[in-house]
Write an enzyme that holds these catalytic residues in place. Sequence first.
Site, PDB file in Angstrom:
ATOM      1  N   CYS B  79      51.463 164.826  31.288  1.00  0.00           N
ATOM      2  CA  CYS B  79      51.928 165.945  30.878  1.00  0.00           C
ATOM      3  C   CYS B  79      52.559 166.645  32.176  1.00  0.00           C
ATOM      4  O   CYS B  79      53.605 165.753  32.705  1.00  0.00           O
ATOM      5  CB  CYS B  79      51.142 166.929  30.135  1.00  0.00           C
ATOM      6  SG  CYS B  79      52.013 168.136  29.333  1.00  0.00           S
ATOM      7  N   HIS B 176      48.525 164.010  25.982  1.00  0.00           N
ATOM      8  CA  HIS B 176      47.439 163.958  26.353  1.00  0.00           C
ATOM      9  C   HIS B 176      46.514 162.976  26.002  1.00  0.00           C
ATOM     10  O   HIS B 176      45.869 163.069  24.865  1.00  0.00           O
ATOM     11  CB  HIS B 176      46.826 165.315  26.106  1.00  0.00           C
ATOM     12  CG  HIS B 176      47.376 166.567  26.833  1.00  0.00           C
ATOM     13  ND1 HIS B 176      46.875 166.901  28.371  1.00  0.00           N
ATOM     14  CD2 HIS B 176      48.483 167.215  26.711  1.00  0.00           C
ATOM     15  CE1 HIS B 176      47.893 167.817  28.750  1.00  0.00           C
ATOM     16  NE2 HIS B 176      48.710 168.299  27.671  1.00  0.00           N
ATOM     17  N   GLU B 178      43.378 162.470  26.783  1.00  0.00           N
ATOM     18  CA  GLU B 178      41.961 163.033  26.723  1.00  0.00           C
ATOM     19  C   GLU B 178      41.902 164.057  25.555  1.00  0.00           C
ATOM     20  O   GLU B 178      40.938 164.527  25.523  1.00  0.00           O
ATOM     21  CB  GLU B 178      41.826 163.772  28.008  1.00  0.00           C
ATOM     22  CG  GLU B 178      42.404 165.043  28.401  1.00  0.00           C
ATOM     23  CD  GLU B 178      43.809 165.152  28.553  1.00  0.00           C
ATOM     24  OE1 GLU B 178      44.427 164.122  28.653  1.00  0.00           O
ATOM     25  OE2 GLU B 178      44.316 166.091  29.360  1.00  0.00           O
TER      26      GLU B 178
END
Lengths: 253, 197
Positions: B79, B176, B178
Amino acid sequence: MLARRLIVCLDVKDGRVVKGVRFEGLRDMGDPVSLARRYEAEGADEVTFLDISATEESRATLWALVQRTAERLFIPLTVGGGVRTVEDAGRALRAGADKVCLNSAAVANPAVLTACAERFGSQAVVASIDAKREAHGWRVYTHGGRRRTDWDAVAWARECVRRGAGEVLLTSVDRDGLRQGYDVALTRAVSSSVDVPVIASGGAGSGEHVRDALREGGADAALVAGILHEGVTTVSALKATLRDNGIEIRSQG
Amino acid sequence: MRVTVFDYGAGNLHSLTKALALVAGAHVCVQEDARRALDTDVLVLPGVGAFGAAAARLEPGRERMRRALDDGLPCLGICLGMQLLFEQSEEGPGAGLGYFRGRVTRLAARQVPQMGWNTVRDAPSVEAAGLRHVYYANSYACRASEPSEVVGWTTHEGDTFPASVRRGRVLGVQFHPEKSSLAGVNFLRTTLAEWGS
């Protein structure tokens, strides 16, 4: 194209998940961390913790809970209820939340939305609005639906966005916990008035209700709680209904 | 394999460090000093914060970090971390690493930030990890000057922009991993495993 989202809400009190009807009559539903992880595995797109405990001690419990959850959860986590100031927001985000949700505190002091957005970015700030239907339009209530304010719900939603909120979590106090469907007209009124995602909340009883909130209500996301916690339906069953109705939604795996 | 997350002070790195730690053989640490962050096998530029503030934190070690990437240090930018691999951003002052040519500009859309699950197209490595929808939370996008470096595209409303860029062992992702559930963690695992071997 962005997919619509199904968000699982866990009302948290003193470190446990609880659920009530119209904000009252609370029952224990289990451990927040394991529930959050279970819903992620079932395909939930996000998890929201709303802390409904009132004391300072319980907020320390909340930050610890957020951290334990964030270390095990790999979908976005939003925290509200215990977040009233920029400092609270910072604590929640440092503990591992991706977004914070402000409700009564924003009505009492709208500048807190701007302060949070400037510090953490609009993507981290959710304006949570509790609205009750009246003869003309919808009225904003605070303090868990008990206190009437001067704000019209649509006007307040616009004001929140003007002040920096990146999303609106819109709860119908009338429908909350009744499982008779979201307030689609309320959802439509707000979603057509703001340029940020609106999350419909309050009243989910079936996949068709979620579909109506997204399609007729124009919501980007729908919040679901009790019907999942009590096993009335599952995240995957809700998503299957949405997919069958031609709504773009994320598949798990 | 030492995996170092460069912390530009923007906060929440819990999910990212935990997700990276799930990769077999990865020793994850967080480093606030841009120069010390280079003493590693894999550098990760995380995705929280604003460009101006992050560029300021990067500045003392910027040239050295750029040289390390040119010399082959594997790097994953997520990002904002991806945006820092480019030259400049409309979001704020300061210079990025300029490893990829191009500017970072605001999304041309009604709803900004883009928040939620969107697709990645034409990205074999992402698809191999089982990712169809990935989680985005961005107001800005990287306008890569070299189309050949774009290894995945996405579209928000009418704006099409790179979901992923890659050259050598430097990879930037606008989404993202994660926050993209188990498939996202799997993507991190495959990416790091490739660099670790």
